[in-house]
Scaffold this motif. Structure first.
Motif, PDB file in Angstrom:
ATOM      1  N   UNK A   1       0.825  -1.205   0.000  1.00  0.00           N
ATOM      2  CA  UNK A   1       0.000   0.000   0.000  1.00  0.00           C
ATOM      3  C   UNK A   1       0.865   1.263   0.000  1.00  0.00           C
ATOM      4  N   UNK A   2       1.944   1.249   0.782  1.00  0.00           N
ATOM      5  CA  UNK A   2       2.861   2.395   0.796  1.00  0.00           C
ATOM      6  C   UNK A   2       3.509   2.558  -0.567  1.00  0.00           C
ATOM      7  N   UNK A   3       3.915   1.465  -1.184  1.00  0.00           N
ATOM      8  CA  UNK A   3       4.530   1.524  -2.521  1.00  0.00           C
ATOM      9  C   UNK A   3       3.528   2.046  -3.536  1.00  0.00           C
ATOM     10  N   UNK A   4       2.299   1.560  -3.451  1.00  0.00           N
ATOM     11  CA  UNK A   4       1.275   2.006  -4.410  1.00  0.00           C
ATOM     12  C   UNK A   4       0.991   3.500  -4.257  1.00  0.00           C
ATOM     13  N   UNK A   5       0.931   3.982  -3.021  1.00  0.00           N
ATOM     14  CA  UNK A   5       0.658   5.409  -2.788  1.00  0.00           C
ATOM     15  C   UNK A   5       1.821   6.279  -3.288  1.00  0.00           C
TER      16      UNK A   5
END
Length: 235
Positions: free
Chosen positions: A227-231
């Motif tokens: 999720x952090x990578x996607x954001x």
């Protein structure tokens, strides 16, 4: 990287938490070991640095609480330097897997309660655990992951707290600027949380649902790795 390890090292990550007291033994005073030992000194802890190389011992003599030359693969030598009375020891031997494993096993034989060991590879780490290391770290691999995130995305800093939960620092994106964080639907949409914010020229402070970000702000977000990578990688 030493800072990350130190943050959790003193409490231990064994099944029963270890209360640290006395000198911390750091074995192997290469780049990683010396950086870790120096950081511990800066944090106010006493450190016994140990290395088999007399030149390294001499170079570190003015930096650490105590520094000795010893063959740490030998239980008798470890006993002579007081390792049997230590609570926490960190094996930072960078070259020589055999020496790393034998040293870790010797510390375990002496009953040291909080043994940390540096591993080069996964098989090396597996062996270290089998012979008595309570915690194994992979500084080269961890640093490689961190740098990969920094050079391929918008993250300014990246830190893995465990296998799947991370924090990242980045510039505040346009979609969050000028709106209270509580009204951005950030967690529902991206499954990440802004935990702190740093205004231009200011210092980091806590973020809450009423925090309004400005164009020049930096933010730190927390969430699962994907999720952090996607954001951070969104357009």
């Amino acid at each position: 990287m030493p800072d990350k390890i130190i943050n959790t090292m003193l409490g231990g990550l064994t099944h029963e938490r270890v209360r640290h007291e006395g000198e911390i033994i750091v074995i192997g005073l290469g780049r990683f070991g010396s950086a870790l030992a120096t950081t511990l000194i800066e944090l106010g802890y006493e450190v016994l640095g140990v290395d088999s190389n007399p030149e390294i011992v001499q170079n570190q003599s003015g930096n650490l609480t105590h520094v000795v030359q010893a063959d740490t693969t030998n239980v008798r030598a470890l006993r002579q330097i007081g390792a049997a009375d230590a609570v926490t020891a960190v094996v930072c031997i960078g070259t020589g897997i055999e020496a790393s494993v034998l040293t870790t096993a010797a510390l375990a034989d002496l009953g040291v309660k909080n043994i940390w060991a540096k591993a080069i590879t996964e098989p090396h780490g597996h062996i270290l655990r089998r012979v008595g290391a309570h915690n194994v770290v992979f500084p080269e691999a961890d640093m490689g992951q961190r740098v990969a995130h920094l050079v391929t995305g918008q993250l300014l800093e990246f830190l893995a707290l465990d296998e799947d939960f991370v924090i990242g620092e980045l510039a505040a994106p346009d979609e969050l600027i000028g709106v209270p964080l509580g009204n951005t639907n950030l967690r529902a949409q991206y499954k990440v949380t802004v935990v702190c914010v740093k205004p231009a020229g200011g210092q980091f402070t806590y973020a809450d649902r009423d925090t309004v970000l400005s164009k020049s702000d930096l933010i730190v977000i927390a969430g699962h790795r994907a999720d952090v990578e996607r954001f951070s990688e969104r357009d």
